[in-house]
Design an enzyme around this catalytic site. Sequence first.
Site, PDB file in Angstrom:
ATOM      1  N   LEU A   7    -138.848  46.617  20.968  1.00 24.75           N
ATOM      2  CA  LEU A   7    -137.455  46.700  20.507  1.00 24.75           C
ATOM      3  C   LEU A   7    -136.498  45.914  21.406  1.00 24.75           C
ATOM      4  O   LEU A   7    -135.431  46.382  21.771  1.00 24.75           O
ATOM      5  CB  LEU A   7    -137.010  48.161  20.390  1.00 24.75           C
ATOM      6  N   HIS A   8    -136.908  44.694  21.743  1.00 25.22           N
ATOM      7  CA  HIS A   8    -136.106  43.837  22.609  1.00 25.22           C
ATOM      8  C   HIS A   8    -135.819  42.478  21.963  1.00 25.22           C
ATOM      9  O   HIS A   8    -135.989  41.440  22.601  1.00 25.22           O
ATOM     10  CB  HIS A   8    -136.811  43.628  23.951  1.00 25.22           C
ATOM     11  N   PRO A   9    -135.339  42.422  20.712  1.00 29.60           N
ATOM     12  CA  PRO A   9    -135.044  41.120  20.106  1.00 29.60           C
ATOM     13  C   PRO A   9    -133.882  40.434  20.819  1.00 29.60           C
ATOM     14  O   PRO A   9    -132.900  41.078  21.185  1.00 29.60           O
ATOM     15  CB  PRO A   9    -134.685  41.476  18.660  1.00 29.60           C
TER      16      PRO A   9
END
Length: 560
Positions: free
Chosen positions: A471-473
């Site tokens: 969850l690190h775009p």
Amino acid sequence: MKESYDYIIIGGGSAGSVLGGRLSEDVSNNVLVLEAGRSDYPWDLLIQMPAALMYPAGNKLYDWIYETTPEPHMDGRKVGHARGKVLGGSSSINGMIYQRGNPMDYEKWAKPEGMESWDYAHCLPYFKRLETTFGSKKGDPYRGHHGPIKLRRGPADNPLFQAFFDAGVEAGYNKTPDVNGFRQEGFGPFDSQVHNGRRVSASRAYLHPAMKRKNLEVQTRAFVTKLNFEGNKVTGVTFKKNGKEHTESAKEVILSGGAINSPQLLQLSGIGDSEHLRSLGIEPRIHLPGVGENFEDHLEVYVQHACKQPVSMQPSLNKLKMPFIGLQWILGRKGAAASNHFEGGGFVRSNDDVDYPNLMFHFLPIAVRYDGTKAPAAHGYQVHVGPMYSNSRGHLKIKSKDPFEKPEFVFNYLSTEEDKREWVEAIKVARNILKQKALDPFNGGEISPGPEVQTDEEIIEWVKRDGETALHPSCSCRMGPASDEMSVVDPETFKVHGMENLRVVDASVMPRTTNGNIHSPVLMMAERASDIIRGKKPLDPQYIDFYRHGVHDKDAGTVK
């Protein structure tokens, strides 16, 4: 609503909350924050209770519920991406882990011409300004002590944590007292955005204390559909709320929608690759082919073990125990629900060719997936692991003129030989640590990936099946000088190249992702942007030493 505003901030997430709070400190500024999601109500247990972190993801009340297009190098799997659709954005639904990244990340940011002011010395003062670090001494020159974000140092008092740290030492690594301090490399406790048993989101830290100001207005459930222009000058926005369309004007518009929504709105507004926009019937305003490109993310897996001793948190997943655990939290903000349980982990190098850690470990004294699926064991533990600076890159593109249609995007996980090699190394390093003697009293055997996954090829096939986004775009509107045709945002002003009165401040402008969780870097960038936008003198750079492999003694800054 006012007739016009000095600043309209699109997105009340991590960066938008910082900007709303900071820009409204100047009473002469009229500031409007527009958030598409609902408010982060103080009574909402699913976002205020730290241990409830698994519940908002996939819930349309809190989550945009995105997914990639079929990932071509993961056998066509679509990978789900939770992004916060609530005040506070993803800081209201994330794991609350606070990692700045390695100082060398920022040294790399600063290497290209025009990016020199983004080195660690210039970023450190802004990290310190946003923090109140309860786990560090007051005189610690690396940490902040008076900022809005209150940080709890993980007690890591479950015996499994200490056994894991000791196993890291037995495997040839070190312990470090603070992964956000002098030395990131090694194993030790983590900081989390938890204070007095509650989540510390960006909105709770920055926006809510500022809402008493008459010059700050925050509108929730306000979906921005377009930017308004006079030529290449942005004059305001149009948004929908409660079925009605509203138009507001502003001297400046700041886009803080995040790494998915920001490039989406730019493309909808005619800012992006001209050929793609024309194919959708959108007249280009300016050709910026980098909008939506260079898309990065972290992929991770869970290496899970059964635990022989009844010391894990696994029983807390029993639904019969949850009411008591919840009541403990409601009455006193205590008990198992008052922690995010990501209280420790580590950073290591998977091979000698990398200068600083390319693997991050989150350790949990429980075996459960992020979606709440628990392992088939009475007691268990796990590490989350994955390469932190993969060279795989993806892209994001809108599919139509419709602002309500989700864009399509892909990260191209596992698309390079380097990426696949580091994935094999990651699993081998994790297994080596988890088999050390320090964990023998607890080690009940590997659950996942399991004994059937041994060869390099089997590891890659398992990652294809089991890998999840961390969850690190990021990096989809990366900053860089105008001479870099794939850059989107000016690094000194956050202004979109070729446009007037339009800035982007969020994870999308990162030139490269950092080697850890990205929420802290986003807050830092927003703090810095707030000074730039207000015309304030920037904080003085702090030139201070930090651990470098091959430069310092290998035991420098470690815990014995």
